[in-house]
Scaffold this motif. Sequence first.
Motif, PDB file in Angstrom:
ATOM      1  N   VAL A 110       0.863  -1.183   0.000  1.00  0.00           N
ATOM      2  CA  VAL A 110       0.000   0.000   0.000  1.00  0.00           C
ATOM      3  C   VAL A 110       0.895   1.226   0.000  1.00  0.00           C
ATOM      4  N   THR A 111       0.688   2.120  -0.967  1.00  0.00           N
ATOM      5  CA  THR A 111       1.379   3.405  -0.971  1.00  0.00           C
ATOM      6  C   THR A 111       0.331   4.517  -0.991  1.00  0.00           C
ATOM      7  N   TYR A 112       0.663   5.639  -0.397  1.00  0.00           N
ATOM      8  CA  TYR A 112      -0.248   6.781  -0.403  1.00  0.00           C
ATOM      9  C   TYR A 112       0.537   8.060  -0.156  1.00  0.00           C
ATOM     10  N   SER A 113      -0.068   9.182  -0.526  1.00  0.00           N
ATOM     11  CA  SER A 113       0.517  10.501  -0.287  1.00  0.00           C
ATOM     12  C   SER A 113      -0.191  11.136   0.893  1.00  0.00           C
ATOM     13  N   LEU A 114       0.597  11.695   1.801  1.00  0.00           N
ATOM     14  CA  LEU A 114       0.083  12.260   3.050  1.00  0.00           C
ATOM     15  C   LEU A 114       0.450  13.738   3.157  1.00  0.00           C
ATOM     16  N   ALA A 115      -0.513  14.542   3.555  1.00  0.00           N
ATOM     17  CA  ALA A 115      -0.286  15.953   3.881  1.00  0.00           C
ATOM     18  C   ALA A 115      -1.248  16.299   5.018  1.00  0.00           C
ATOM     19  N   GLY A 116      -1.457  17.578   5.241  1.00  0.00           N
ATOM     20  CA  GLY A 116      -2.385  18.008   6.286  1.00  0.00           C
ATOM     21  C   GLY A 116      -3.111  19.256   5.850  1.00  0.00           C
ATOM     22  N   ASN A 117      -4.325  19.434   6.342  1.00  0.00           N
ATOM     23  CA  ASN A 117      -5.072  20.655   6.059  1.00  0.00           C
ATOM     24  C   ASN A 117      -4.257  21.835   6.588  1.00  0.00           C
ATOM     25  N   PHE A 139       0.406   7.538  11.299  1.00  0.00           N
ATOM     26  CA  PHE A 139       1.059   8.599  10.546  1.00  0.00           C
ATOM     27  C   PHE A 139       0.825   9.952  11.196  1.00  0.00           C
ATOM     28  N   SER A 140       1.720  10.884  10.922  1.00  0.00           N
ATOM     29  CA  SER A 140       1.569  12.264  11.384  1.00  0.00           C
ATOM     30  C   SER A 140       2.171  13.187  10.339  1.00  0.00           C
ATOM     31  N   VAL A 154       4.048  13.849   1.388  1.00  0.00           N
ATOM     32  CA  VAL A 154       5.110  12.852   1.552  1.00  0.00           C
ATOM     33  C   VAL A 154       4.541  11.478   1.228  1.00  0.00           C
ATOM     34  N   GLY A 155       5.368  10.625   0.676  1.00  0.00           N
ATOM     35  CA  GLY A 155       4.935   9.270   0.351  1.00  0.00           C
ATOM     36  C   GLY A 155       5.077   8.350   1.544  1.00  0.00           C
ATOM     37  N   ARG A 156       4.058   7.528   1.768  1.00  0.00           N
ATOM     38  CA  ARG A 156       4.103   6.523   2.833  1.00  0.00           C
ATOM     39  C   ARG A 156       3.829   5.157   2.218  1.00  0.00           C
ATOM     40  N   GLN A 157       4.295   4.112   2.878  1.00  0.00           N
ATOM     41  CA  GLN A 157       4.169   2.755   2.324  1.00  0.00           C
ATOM     42  C   GLN A 157       4.160   1.718   3.443  1.00  0.00           C
TER      43      GLN A 157
END
Length: 197
Positions: A110-117, A139-140, A154-157
Amino acid sequence: MKFSRTSTTLAVATLLLGSATALAAPGQAATPSRFDDGSFEFPTAPANSFTEPGTGQSIGPWQVTSGNVDLIGAGFWQAAEGDQSVDLNGSTAGTIAQTFTTTPGTTYTVTYSLAGNPVVGPTVKTGHADIDGQDFQDFSFNITGKSTTTMGYVGRQFTFVAANATTTLSFASATTGYAGPVIDNVQVLPCKPCPTC
């Protein structure tokens, strides 16, 4: 600075009337198939705005399983892929999930892109990714120096071994309030077998 939620008062059914990918009514989960729409492109949210589906509603193949989330439309802020993304906090912390077919015993990545409001809320947005209800990755994301035009994705996996013929992947916010972690560009792929020497 708070941003208006006026657009959320539009009836979702009216907004998406006639669309095959409209938000499903509570309890209308799609039949599991291949993993799909990891960039949250369907249904289309209003440009420069958002919709706020809640528990029991759907975003394409994704189901909102708790709280509510914001489906962010094109132009509201930078997406990691395509035009749309999901803030895991609507007016409260939310969870989204997708159930898809898997082959038992097969390892998936599983890969995904993470950011924040970046508009309001706490500086650090937190949450977790789950497989079949089990926390697989916390994640944070720190929004310091970020903006709607420079989200800083940022990419997470992580990997998991499928236990059943269907698997449920979910993303849940652990952030209070209405400005949470942002998810986009989710992909699930079976790991390639190691080449023989």
